[in-house]
Design a protein around this motif. Sequence first.
Motif, short mmCIF file in Angstrom:
data_model
loop_
_atom_site.label_atom_id
_atom_site.label_comp_id
_atom_site.label_asym_id
_atom_site.label_seq_id
_atom_site.Cartn_x
_atom_site.Cartn_y
_atom_site.Cartn_z
N ASP A 48 42.32 45.90 39.57
CA ASP A 48 42.47 46.20 41.00
C ASP A 48 41.63 47.40 41.40
OD1 ASP A 48 44.19 44.06 41.46
OD2 ASP A 48 45.99 45.25 41.07
N ALA A 49 41.57 48.41 40.54
CA ALA A 49 40.74 49.58 40.81
C ALA A 49 39.26 49.20 40.76
CB ALA A 49 41.04 50.70 39.81
N LEU A 50 38.90 48.34 39.82
CA LEU A 50 37.52 47.88 39.73
C LEU A 50 37.12 47.12 41.00
CD1 LEU A 50 34.98 47.60 37.94
CD2 LEU A 50 35.98 45.48 37.06
N LEU A 51 38.01 46.28 41.48
CA LEU A 51 37.76 45.53 42.71
C LEU A 51 37.64 46.46 43.91
CD1 LEU A 51 37.49 42.62 43.77
CD2 LEU A 51 39.96 42.63 44.11
N GLU A 52 38.52 47.44 43.99
CA GLU A 52 38.45 48.42 45.08
C GLU A 52 37.13 49.17 45.06
OE1 GLU A 52 40.81 52.48 46.36
OE2 GLU A 52 41.98 50.85 45.47
N GLN A 53 36.69 49.55 43.88
CA GLN A 53 35.41 50.25 43.73
C GLN A 53 34.25 49.34 44.14
OE1 GLN A 53 34.48 51.30 39.70
NE2 GLN A 53 32.93 52.80 40.32
N ALA A 54 34.31 48.07 43.77
CA ALA A 54 33.24 47.12 44.10
C ALA A 54 33.13 46.92 45.61
CB ALA A 54 33.50 45.78 43.42
N ARG A 55 34.24 47.03 46.31
CA ARG A 55 34.26 46.79 47.76
C ARG A 55 34.07 48.05 48.59
NH1 ARG A 55 39.44 42.68 47.88
NH2 ARG A 55 38.30 40.81 47.21
N ALA A 56 34.12 49.21 47.96
CA ALA A 56 34.05 50.49 48.69
C ALA A 56 32.73 50.60 49.46
CB ALA A 56 34.20 51.65 47.71
N GLY A 57 32.86 50.83 50.76
CA GLY A 57 31.69 51.05 51.60
C GLY A 57 30.86 49.80 51.89
N TYR A 79 37.53 37.15 45.32
CA TYR A 79 37.74 38.24 44.37
C TYR A 79 36.55 38.37 43.42
CZ TYR A 79 42.49 38.31 46.10
OH TYR A 79 43.59 38.40 46.91
N SER A 80 36.27 37.33 42.66
CA SER A 80 35.15 37.43 41.72
C SER A 80 33.82 37.60 42.46
CB SER A 80 35.10 36.21 40.79
OG SER A 80 34.81 35.03 41.48
N SER A 81 33.75 37.11 43.69
CA SER A 81 32.52 37.29 44.47
C SER A 81 32.27 38.76 44.79
CB SER A 81 32.56 36.46 45.75
OG SER A 81 33.67 36.83 46.56
N SER A 82 33.33 39.54 44.98
CA SER A 82 33.16 40.97 45.22
C SER A 82 32.56 41.66 44.00
CB SER A 82 34.50 41.62 45.57
OG SER A 82 34.98 41.19 46.81
N LEU A 83 33.04 41.28 42.82
CA LEU A 83 32.50 41.87 41.59
C LEU A 83 31.06 41.42 41.36
CD1 LEU A 83 35.62 41.47 39.28
CD2 LEU A 83 34.91 43.49 40.59
N ALA A 84 30.77 40.16 41.67
CA ALA A 84 29.40 39.65 41.51
C ALA A 84 28.45 40.35 42.46
CB ALA A 84 29.38 38.14 41.74
N ALA A 85 28.87 40.55 43.71
CA ALA A 85 28.01 41.24 44.69
C ALA A 85 27.76 42.68 44.27
CB ALA A 85 28.64 41.17 46.08
#
Length: 133
Positions: free
Chosen positions: A6-15, A90-96
């Motif tokens: 969840d923290a990794l996802l939040e970091q990936a989406r930040a800004g 979800y996985s798309s956020s990490l991929a982006a």
Amino acid sequence: MSPGVDALLEQARAGVRRFTPHETIQAAGRGALVVDTRTDLQRREQGELPGVVVIDRTVLEWRLDPASTWRIPEATGYDLEVVVVCRQGYSSSLAAASLRALGLHRATDMVGGVEAWRAAGLPMSDRPADVRH
């Protein structure tokens, strides 16, 4: 201790400005590359999106890095606008985020994935997918 996914996802989406399904259509209209990273099974179950390029998540960076020997023809430069799509967003956020780390600074993803696309009543494709290996 790991901060967790969840923290990794939040970091990936930040800004990052993520797109709704309607905004994804608008982005494609102005030339953005929309990339579907869903598995074959997910695409069979949910259907195909119109006008997207399908790239397996395991080779995404190699296919979109303009400096890669294994890039696709559309990977023309690091300024390319890319919208990554997955099943639920979800996985798309990490991929982006991985694409941005690679230098594709305009990479983002679609909020809610194909589930949100379908819920919005947007059209699905009846044509074979444009799968890139």
